[in-house]
Design an enzyme around this catalytic site. Structure first.
Site, PDB file in Angstrom:
ATOM      1  CG  HIS A 164     -49.886  -6.851 -13.131  1.00  0.00           C
ATOM      2  ND1 HIS A 164     -49.146  -5.713 -13.377  1.00  0.00           N
ATOM      3  CD2 HIS A 164     -49.007  -7.789 -12.705  1.00  0.00           C
ATOM      4  CE1 HIS A 164     -47.871  -5.957 -13.128  1.00  0.00           C
ATOM      5  NE2 HIS A 164     -47.758  -7.208 -12.709  1.00  0.00           N
TER       6      HIS A 164
ATOM      7  CD  GLU B 175     -51.440  -3.355 -14.689  1.00  0.00           C
ATOM      8  OE1 GLU B 175     -52.129  -3.558 -13.669  1.00  0.00           O
ATOM      9  OE2 GLU B 175     -50.188  -3.448 -14.688  1.00  0.00           O
TER      10      GLU B 175
ATOM     11  CB  CYS C 100     -46.728  -5.651  -9.532  1.00  0.00           C
ATOM     12  SG  CYS C 100     -45.756  -7.147  -9.685  1.00  0.00           S
TER      13      CYS C 100
END
Ligand code: XMP
Length: 529
Positions: A170, A172, A77
């Protein structure tokens, strides 16, 4: 080791966790860290997301030296935009934020080398989670596109010859279901990290480290609460230095039902830890007398805890001195204070802060050190909660304790709205124990991150037999959360709520009404105070 440079995204700690879940040690440092100051040699670097835009006047930038280290870099990002900004790509400000699910189509447009390993074997498309304002309008020279979404033509990039990657989404967060695999591709295949980070290896190394720090005679004191962290830390200390570790449990009068007794049985009788329970409930409750303000309750409990703990530690120290003077086998002075600090606390203190405010002061034993002149020993400071749990299982700590929900330091005092009295504590203890017992019986305990009862000192009318009652209300809270920063209220099967409500109103004198809290965080918090 993977180095994660944090630009202040609320998800940065999750990147660290995902790496650890692949058994690769990862450490997070603020994005302002100069590469020459990093004490280890990273095998790869991940640049996190951020609330900033690269074009903001005060936006954070990475030390350009990272690009000359010769190790793989993954920008996530803002990390991608930062990489593009530094390597002369073009980032545009969007007029809207893109937030939510997107479909990533994996492409290899213009690929000129074999460095597309990031998505190797992960198929042609995947669902991903986006949360960004800016996006690339042209890749930096030398990069090619490896993934697009409907709105982001440069959603994933790879360098033609260097191991540099950038992704707009993202990986994660759990909303990107294959994100963990993408991180795995980066750290295992691209960086070539070995999967040596396991709790089995950690135990041996940490016990050796504790023995070395404490030397042959030093004594350690530490507080235990009955929670996972302090129990695991205490057991680890006991394994390392036996009875030279003195655990102290302070009964502050606002613990759960029978808690002090249960902790004593488990830690001392079953696990052999040298533990003293100090019953200071009178002192705590007298200092809490008449206090309603939540922050003041926290302060009183925090300060009283320090007083009681210090007095007990001084007693242990005096006894050690007397033993030494009497020529008994020298066991040494109390030199250390054990603290169950976990990695998220460390991250919290080192991570790059955007505009953030303290919402509640959380009480922990940090205040102890200022006065005590003891050195700090923190065997869990590298670990996430799930790692502490795995460690606890290896240390033979009983499963129900290892999986136990967190319990706040100020205890039931922040779950009794209004004044805290012995009578109110009793009511709440009983209601809470029924609630938790029923959750366990229904087999739901491990699906819920935290569940507890709250006592509302308002009175409501009810009817019992032929008589009208006018009594207090219990609110039930249960949430699911990954990190307690945000949380969803838990959806119970109705029959479970029915049973809990009927047991509480039947078995807890003083309660004639039970409500269920259907607020998420934000805007509510997990606790009511
Ligand atoms: P909130 O209410 O802030 O809670 O959404 C998030 C998590 O923190 C715990 N909590 C505390 N823990 N001392 C603690 O040790 C405190 O003062 C405190 N206040 C909240 C809460 O139980 C939840 O797990």
């Amino acid at each position: 080791t993977i180095l994660i440079l944090d630009f202040g995204s609320q998800y940065s700690h999750l990147i660290t966790r995902r790496c650890r879940e692949h058994n690769v040690y990862a450490e997070l440092l603020p994005c302002t860290t100069q590469i020459k100051d990093v004490k280890f040699k990273p095998k790869g670097i991940i640049l996190s997301g951020s609330p900033y835009s690269v074009y903001d006047k005060d936006s954070p930038h990475v030390d350009p030296a990272v690009f000359d280290l010769g190790v793989p870099i993954l920008g996530i990002c803002y990390g991608l935009q930062e990489m593009a900004w530094q390597l002369k790509g073009t980032v545009d400000k969007c007029d809207h934020r893109e937030y939510g699910f997107a479909h990533l189509k994996i492409t290899k447009i213009g690929s000129s080398s074999s460095v597309d390993a990031l998505f190797d074997g992960l198929g042609d498309e995947m669902q991903v989670w986006m949360s960004h304002g800016d996006q690339l309008s042209a890749p930096p020279p030398g990069f090619h596109v490896i993934g697009v979404t409907a709105t982001a033509p440069y959603a994933a990039l790879a360098h033609d010859s260097k191991p540099f990657y950038g992704i707009q989404f993202h990986p994660e967060v759990t909303h990107s279901p294959r994100g963990k695999e993408v991180i795995g591709k980066f750290i295992l295949d691209i960086c070539g990290c070995q999967q040596h980070w396991t709790m089995e290896e950690f135990i041996g190394k940490e016990i050796a480290r504790i023995r070395e720090i404490c030397g042959p005679t030093g004594r350690v004191v530490g507080a235990v609460s009955g929670g996972v962290d302090s129990t695991v830390a205490a057991k680890l200390m006991h394994e390392a230095i036996g009875d030279r570790f003195h655990a102290i449990m302070v009964d502050n009068g606002v613990l759960r039902l029978n808690e002090a007794k249960q902790v004593y049985e488990m830690l001392n009788k079953d696990l052999g830890v040298n533990l003293t329970v100090v019953d200071a409930s009178d002192l705590f409750l007298s200092r809490l007398d008449g206090v309603e303000d939540p922050e003041q309750k926290r302060k009183i409990i925090g300060n009283t805890f320090i007083n009681v703990f210090e007095a007990k530690a001084a007693e242990i120290e005096a006894q050690a001195e007397a033993e030494e003077a009497a020529g008994a086998a020298a066991k040494g002075r109390v030199e250390w204070l054990l603290q169950g600090t976990l990695y998220p606390d460390v991250i919290e203190s080192i991570s790059f802060k955007g505009p953030s405010a303290t919402i509640k002061t959380h009480h922990n034993v940090g205040g102890l050190l200022k006065d005590m002149k003891l050195k700090l020993i923190e065997p869990l400071r590298e670990l996430f909660k799930d790692e502490v749990r795995a460690l606890g299982r290896l240390l033979s700590i009983p499963a129900p304790l290892v999986q136990r929900h967190p319990f706040p330091g100020p205890g039931l005092a922040i779950r009794i709205l209004g004044q805290v009295t012995r009578e109110q504590v009793k009511i709440l203890q009983l209601a809470d124990s029924i609630y938790i017992e029923e959750i366990r019986k229904a087999g739901l305990y491990d699906q819920i991150s935290q569940a507890f009862a709250v006592l509302l000192p308002v009175r409501a009318v009810g009817v019992m037999g032929d008589a009208r009652t006018y009594e207090q209300v219990i609110a039930l809270r249960a949430v699911q959360t990954e990190d307690f920063m945000t949380a969803d209220w838990y959806v119970f099967p109705p029959e479970i709520l029915r049973r809990i409500s009927s047991r509480i109103t039947n078995e807890v004198p003083g309660i004639n009404r039970v409500t269920y809290d259907i607020s998420s965080k934000p805007p509510a918090t997990v606790e009511w105070l």
